[in-house]
Motif scaffolding. Structure first.
Motif, PDB file in Angstrom:
ATOM      1  N   ARG A 118      -0.546  -8.146  -5.071  1.00 38.70           N
ATOM      2  CA  ARG A 118       0.428  -7.136  -5.495  1.00 38.70           C
ATOM      3  C   ARG A 118      -0.284  -5.921  -6.098  1.00 38.70           C
ATOM      4  NH1 ARG A 118       5.869  -5.648  -4.869  1.00 38.70           N
ATOM      5  NH2 ARG A 118       6.266  -4.115  -6.499  1.00 38.70           N
ATOM      6  N   ARG A 119      -1.320  -6.153  -6.884  1.00 39.75           N
ATOM      7  CA  ARG A 119      -2.053  -5.036  -7.499  1.00 39.75           C
ATOM      8  C   ARG A 119      -2.808  -4.234  -6.438  1.00 39.75           C
ATOM      9  NH1 ARG A 119      -3.169  -9.373 -11.246  1.00 39.75           N
ATOM     10  NH2 ARG A 119      -1.851  -9.130 -13.100  1.00 39.75           N
ATOM     11  N   HIS A 169      -1.789  -3.905  -3.384  1.00 38.01           N
ATOM     12  CA  HIS A 169      -0.722  -3.132  -2.746  1.00 38.01           C
ATOM     13  C   HIS A 169      -0.392  -1.881  -3.563  1.00 38.01           C
ATOM     14  CE1 HIS A 169       3.263  -1.892  -1.438  1.00 38.01           C
ATOM     15  NE2 HIS A 169       3.700  -2.111  -2.667  1.00 38.01           N
ATOM     16  N   THR A 170      -0.280  -2.035  -4.876  1.00 39.01           N
ATOM     17  CA  THR A 170       0.029  -0.897  -5.736  1.00 39.01           C
ATOM     18  C   THR A 170      -1.028   0.190  -5.589  1.00 39.01           C
ATOM     19  OG1 THR A 170       1.153  -2.329  -7.336  1.00 39.01           O
ATOM     20  CG2 THR A 170       0.426  -0.173  -8.123  1.00 39.01           C
ATOM     21  N   THR A 171      -2.286  -0.215  -5.507  1.00 39.59           N
ATOM     22  CA  THR A 171      -3.384   0.745  -5.344  1.00 39.59           C
ATOM     23  C   THR A 171      -3.294   1.450  -4.002  1.00 39.59           C
ATOM     24  OG1 THR A 171      -4.808  -0.669  -6.706  1.00 39.59           O
ATOM     25  CG2 THR A 171      -5.884   1.028  -5.390  1.00 39.59           C
ATOM     26  N   HIS A 182      -0.699   1.739  -2.020  1.00 41.14           N
ATOM     27  CA  HIS A 182       0.524   2.557  -1.984  1.00 41.14           C
ATOM     28  C   HIS A 182       0.283   3.902  -2.673  1.00 41.14           C
ATOM     29  CE1 HIS A 182       4.761   3.663  -2.321  1.00 41.14           C
ATOM     30  NE2 HIS A 182       4.517   3.938  -3.587  1.00 41.14           N
TER      31      HIS A 182
END
Length: 328
Positions: free
Chosen positions: A136-137, A139-141, A143
């Motif tokens: 998830r982290r 992905h956040t990066t 994104h």
């Protein structure tokens, strides 16, 4: 001078090899020349359908020549442009996710040619070997980097927004039972250095950095409230820094139970430093969040209790439900 063609304008022709070719204006070079995106199909009917889909995707986009750069090159630019706006720990984490995962898997792809399917396959690969929270982290990066690329007119849309983002798989939260809580309260009562810290933590449920970052100016003795507006974290090299909470929602005021208000009022009467919970050996500094974590483990082991996480320490039966006021 030729008229500048609008982005999304499409053209169709039949090639000498029998295939049909469509091209779409997706942007413009500095000299005004058009930048094209090409689409191919065996028949004119198939090309028309495919072309319409691509025209809709690029409608309103006006990409620059830099849209042809590789993702790896854009990641370097993005890191340089954001380095001064991020906390050292945050920047270090972004670099780690980029160098260890994003660059090796997607870095050699042209920025404008990364598709939602590419991103989905990337996440599936990561999920085979990493915890859901880590995926998830990452992905956040990714994104964030692609959102910045879209804002810079390097891509027409952000492919990470066209798929289902990875989700956390939360494990069951483990809290102390009433009996275990009684044991823990007895153990901290015998610890003159850490009792006030952990009693306050039990009755507020603050994050480690937040409780370590509390100052006396945040405590309203009359109203019985605490203002949570900063967090303490460790910088590269070992030093501690106090900064704003991670989000606007993190800045809040909480109403304390009477027992905690009384405890802090008594503590304030003999305070020698601005920090509510100073470093025991260096009172001019706040308590180190890492030290608080290690001390929790020591106390749990001493009490023969389960090895719970710091954020699971808050117990619903220590106090009435705390009111929280979010400040804009």
């Amino acid at each position: 001078m030729a008229k500048r063609r609008p982005s999304g304008d499409g053209m169709v022709r039949k090639r000498d090899d029998g295939r049909w070719e469509g091209r779409i204006v997706v942007g413009h070079k500095k000299n005004g020349d058009s930048i094209f995106h090409y689409v191919y199909a065996p028949t004119q009917k198939e090309l028309s359908a495919k072309l319409r889909q691509h025209i809709d995707s690029y409608q309103g986009a006006d990409l620059t020549e830099q849209s042809r750069m590789m993702l790896s090159e854009w990641l370097d630019q993005w890191l340089r442009s954001t380095a001064d706006t991020l906390r050292p720990n945050t920047l270090r984490n972004y670099r780690s996710y980029i160098e260890n995962h994003i660059r090796p898997n997607l870095g050699d792809k042209q920025l404008a040619r990364i598709t939602p399917k590419d991103v989905q396959r990337f996440y599936e690969k990561l999920s085979d070997c990493l915890a859901s929270s880590t995926v998830r982290r990452i992905h956040t990066t990714l994104h964030g980097t692609l959102k910045a690329a879209q804002q810079a007119h390097l891509i027409a849309s952000n492919p990470t927004e066209q798929i289902t983002a990875p989700r956390f798989s939360y494990g069951a939260k483990q809290i102390l039972t009433d009996e275990q809580l009684d044991v823990f309260m007895k153990v901290i009562a015998e610890d003159e250095i850490w009792h006030d810290f952990f009693y306050t933590e039990l009755t507020t449920g603050l994050r480690r950095g937040e409780i370590c970052g509390l100052k006396w100016e945040d405590f309203d003795e009359v109203a019985g409230t605490l203002k949570v507006c900063r967090t303490v974290y460790r910088e590269t090299g070992g030093g501690l820094t106090a900064g704003d909470t991670k989000t606007n929602a993190g800045t809040r005021k909480i109403v304390l139970p009477a027992s905690t208000t009384a405890l802090l009022s008594k503590k304030k009467a003999s305070a020698l430093t601005e920090w509510i919970f100073p470093n025991p050996l260096k009172p001019e500094q706040p308590t180190n969040p890492g030290s608080a974590y290690r001390q929790l483990k020591v106390l749990l082991k001493q009490a023969g209790l389960p090895n719970i996480r710091f954020h699971d320490l808050r117990h619903p039966n220590v106090k009435p439900k705390t009111k929280i006021f979010f400040q804009l």
